[in-house]
Design a protein around this motif. Structure first.
Motif, PDB file in Angstrom:
ATOM      1  N   ALA A  80       0.791  -1.240   0.000  1.00  0.00           N
ATOM      2  CA  ALA A  80       0.000   0.000   0.000  1.00  0.00           C
ATOM      3  C   ALA A  80       0.819   1.284   0.000  1.00  0.00           C
ATOM      4  N   LYS A  81       2.073   1.217   0.500  1.00  0.00           N
ATOM      5  CA  LYS A  81       2.884   2.424   0.668  1.00  0.00           C
ATOM      6  C   LYS A  81       2.125   3.455   1.510  1.00  0.00           C
ATOM      7  N   ALA A  82       1.483   2.976   2.568  1.00  0.00           N
ATOM      8  CA  ALA A  82       0.676   3.846   3.431  1.00  0.00           C
ATOM      9  C   ALA A  82       1.532   4.459   4.527  1.00  0.00           C
ATOM     10  N   THR A  83       1.040   5.563   5.071  1.00  0.00           N
ATOM     11  CA  THR A  83       1.713   6.196   6.209  1.00  0.00           C
ATOM     12  C   THR A  83       0.873   6.106   7.477  1.00  0.00           C
ATOM     13  N   THR A  84      -0.438   5.851   7.312  1.00  0.00           N
ATOM     14  CA  THR A  84      -1.308   5.696   8.490  1.00  0.00           C
ATOM     15  C   THR A  84      -2.220   4.483   8.312  1.00  0.00           C
ATOM     16  N   LEU A  85      -2.603   3.913   9.450  1.00  0.00           N
ATOM     17  CA  LEU A  85      -3.517   2.771   9.473  1.00  0.00           C
ATOM     18  C   LEU A  85      -4.392   2.897  10.714  1.00  0.00           C
ATOM     19  N   GLU A  86      -5.681   2.733  10.547  1.00  0.00           N
ATOM     20  CA  GLU A  86      -6.609   2.826  11.685  1.00  0.00           C
ATOM     21  C   GLU A  86      -7.516   1.602  11.708  1.00  0.00           C
ATOM     22  N   ILE A  87      -7.596   0.977  12.884  1.00  0.00           N
ATOM     23  CA  ILE A  87      -8.455  -0.194  13.069  1.00  0.00           C
ATOM     24  C   ILE A  87      -9.502   0.141  14.125  1.00  0.00           C
ATOM     25  N   THR A  88     -10.769  -0.087  13.801  1.00  0.00           N
ATOM     26  CA  THR A  88     -11.863   0.144  14.757  1.00  0.00           C
ATOM     27  C   THR A  88     -12.594  -1.167  14.995  1.00  0.00           C
ATOM     28  N   ILE A  89     -12.720  -1.531  16.274  1.00  0.00           N
ATOM     29  CA  ILE A  89     -13.432  -2.753  16.655  1.00  0.00           C
ATOM     30  C   ILE A  89     -14.657  -2.329  17.452  1.00  0.00           C
ATOM     31  N   GLN A  90     -15.829  -2.655  16.937  1.00  0.00           N
ATOM     32  CA  GLN A  90     -17.073  -2.215  17.579  1.00  0.00           C
ATOM     33  C   GLN A  90     -17.905  -3.415  18.023  1.00  0.00           C
ATOM     34  N   TYR A  91     -18.283  -3.402  19.318  1.00  0.00           N
ATOM     35  CA  TYR A  91     -19.155  -4.435  19.881  1.00  0.00           C
ATOM     36  C   TYR A  91     -20.515  -3.796  20.165  1.00  0.00           C
ATOM     37  N   LEU A  92     -21.549  -4.310  19.498  1.00  0.00           N
ATOM     38  CA  LEU A  92     -22.871  -3.713  19.670  1.00  0.00           C
ATOM     39  C   LEU A  92     -23.958  -4.729  19.339  1.00  0.00           C
ATOM     40  N   ASN A  93     -24.910  -4.912  20.275  1.00  0.00           N
ATOM     41  CA  ASN A  93     -26.086  -5.770  20.049  1.00  0.00           C
ATOM     42  C   ASN A  93     -25.728  -7.144  19.482  1.00  0.00           C
ATOM     43  N   ASN A  94     -24.865  -7.861  20.195  1.00  0.00           N
ATOM     44  CA  ASN A  94     -24.459  -9.208  19.792  1.00  0.00           C
ATOM     45  C   ASN A  94     -23.804  -9.259  18.412  1.00  0.00           C
ATOM     46  N   THR A  95     -23.189  -8.167  18.010  1.00  0.00           N
ATOM     47  CA  THR A  95     -22.451  -8.150  16.750  1.00  0.00           C
ATOM     48  C   THR A  95     -21.054  -7.584  16.984  1.00  0.00           C
ATOM     49  N   VAL A  96     -20.149  -7.989  16.122  1.00  0.00           N
ATOM     50  CA  VAL A  96     -18.795  -7.440  16.139  1.00  0.00           C
ATOM     51  C   VAL A  96     -18.514  -6.911  14.737  1.00  0.00           C
ATOM     52  N   GLN A  97     -18.067  -5.678  14.664  1.00  0.00           N
ATOM     53  CA  GLN A  97     -17.701  -5.101  13.373  1.00  0.00           C
ATOM     54  C   GLN A  97     -16.280  -4.568  13.458  1.00  0.00           C
ATOM     55  N   ILE A  98     -15.429  -5.040  12.554  1.00  0.00           N
ATOM     56  CA  ILE A  98     -14.038  -4.604  12.531  1.00  0.00           C
ATOM     57  C   ILE A  98     -13.787  -3.867  11.222  1.00  0.00           C
ATOM     58  N   THR A  99     -13.248  -2.669  11.337  1.00  0.00           N
ATOM     59  CA  THR A  99     -12.907  -1.880  10.153  1.00  0.00           C
ATOM     60  C   THR A  99     -11.427  -1.528  10.212  1.00  0.00           C
ATOM     61  N   ALA A 100     -10.710  -1.844   9.139  1.00  0.00           N
ATOM     62  CA  ALA A 100      -9.294  -1.485   9.041  1.00  0.00           C
ATOM     63  C   ALA A 100      -9.109  -0.659   7.770  1.00  0.00           C
ATOM     64  N   LYS A 101      -8.481   0.498   7.913  1.00  0.00           N
ATOM     65  CA  LYS A 101      -8.333   1.392   6.752  1.00  0.00           C
ATOM     66  C   LYS A 101      -6.942   2.007   6.729  1.00  0.00           C
ATOM     67  N   ASP A 102      -6.319   1.958   5.543  1.00  0.00           N
ATOM     68  CA  ASP A 102      -5.029   2.632   5.375  1.00  0.00           C
ATOM     69  C   ASP A 102      -5.177   3.782   4.376  1.00  0.00           C
ATOM     70  N   ASN A 103      -4.154   4.630   4.307  1.00  0.00           N
ATOM     71  CA  ASN A 103      -4.192   5.773   3.387  1.00  0.00           C
ATOM     72  C   ASN A 103      -3.231   5.564   2.222  1.00  0.00           C
ATOM     73  N   GLY A 104      -3.054   4.287   1.850  1.00  0.00           N
ATOM     74  CA  GLY A 104      -2.079   3.943   0.823  1.00  0.00           C
ATOM     75  C   GLY A 104      -2.511   4.259  -0.594  1.00  0.00           C
ATOM     76  N   GLN A 105      -1.764   3.699  -1.544  1.00  0.00           N
ATOM     77  CA  GLN A 105      -1.986   4.010  -2.959  1.00  0.00           C
ATOM     78  C   GLN A 105      -3.264   3.387  -3.509  1.00  0.00           C
ATOM     79  N   GLY A 106      -3.791   2.358  -2.810  1.00  0.00           N
ATOM     80  CA  GLY A 106      -5.049   1.756  -3.229  1.00  0.00           C
ATOM     81  C   GLY A 106      -4.949   1.037  -4.562  1.00  0.00           C
ATOM     82  N   PHE A 107      -6.089   0.526  -5.020  1.00  0.00           N
ATOM     83  CA  PHE A 107      -6.164  -0.151  -6.312  1.00  0.00           C
ATOM     84  C   PHE A 107      -7.613  -0.154  -6.756  1.00  0.00           C
ATOM     85  N   ASN A 108      -7.842  -0.514  -7.979  1.00  0.00           N
ATOM     86  CA  ASN A 108      -9.200  -0.551  -8.520  1.00  0.00           C
ATOM     87  C   ASN A 108      -9.782  -1.929  -8.282  1.00  0.00           C
TER      88      ASN A 108
END
Length: 251
Positions: free
Chosen positions: A175-203
């Motif tokens: 990715a050639k990223a400089t930042t990475l953020e991971i969010t782990i959310q626990y809500l109503n018997n569900t788990v949602q994990i989001t990981a996002k970088d600011n890299g070069q991306g792709f199509n």
């Protein structure tokens, strides 16, 4: 009398026919039941094999990270201590440098353990991974936790951890990223994990355009293994985002 005999014959015939039908239905039911049992056993076997494979990959990735840390962090500390000794600088500075190196080695020895996830939570294991990246200055990573952490089945957490490890590895390698953020959310018997970088991306408008070696299809496959949904979105020069959604009656 003749009619009574015919009636008895018909009744016997019907009874025999019903018995045969019941036997046939029972045989069909048993075959289907056996087929379902075999399928279930096969699924359990494949699940077990995948979990074992995932555990091995986690260990390999951990050792790879450790080799980086030994070279880039502890190696530098020992080199500094050597330079300080050669230059006969303050003895206290040398002791502080060596003490820091010993602390780093102790932290590494804990991460080598194959029981990493059994002895700590998913959140702790992910934080430990991002702390390592921050220490090595590959990029700036942070973890957010929303809600009260819930401990899932160990096998589910192992798969989650390996998916996050895979994403982190992709971010560093591609990715050639400089930042990475991971969010782990626990809500109503569900788990949602989001990981996002600011890299070069792709199509990723279609799967055929996903770069080789990124293991994205493997991430989606692993999520399906534990009945979770994983989606990956990316745009050129806008980074890549992984979202995992998992719902289960949590105890």
């Amino acid at each position: 009398m003749q009619r009574e005999g015919q009636a008895i014959l018909i009744a016997v015939f019907i009874l025999v026919f019903l018995c045969i039908m019941l036997i046939v239905l029972f045989i069909v039911f048993q075959k289907r039941k056996n087929t379902l049992i075999l399928k279930q056993k096969d699924s359990e076997k494949r699940f077990g094999q995948e979990i074992a494979k995932t555990q091995i990959e986690i260990r390999e990735e951990t050792f790879r990270n450790i080799s980086w840390e030994l070279h880039d962090n502890i190696g530098q500390l020992l080199t500094l201590a050597k330079i300080q000794l050669q230059n006969s600088t303050n003895k206290e500075d040398i002791l502080l440098t060596l003490d820091k190196g010993l602390k780093e080695l102790r932290a590494l020895s804990k991460s080598i353990s194959p029981e990493t996830l059994k002895n700590s939570s998913l959140v702790s294991a992910i934080i430990q991974e991002t702390d390592r990246l921050n220490k090595l200055e590959y990029l700036k990573a942070k973890v957010n936790v929303i809600g009260n952490e819930v401990h899932l089945d160990n096998e589910v957490e192992i798969v989650f951890f390996r998916i996050i490890q895979e994403f982190l590895s992709n971010t560093i390698k591609h990715a050639k990223a400089t930042t990475l953020e991971i969010t782990i959310q626990y809500l109503n018997n569900t788990v949602q994990i989001t990981a996002k970088d600011n890299g070069q991306g792709f199509n990723n408008s279609n799967n055929e355009q996903i770069p080789n070696g990124m293991g994205i299809k493997n991430i989606i496959k692993r999520a399906q293994l534990i009945n979770a949904e994983a989606t990956i979105t990316s745009k050129i020069n806008e980074g890549t985002q992984l979202q995992i959604f998992y719902k289960e009656l949590l105890g």
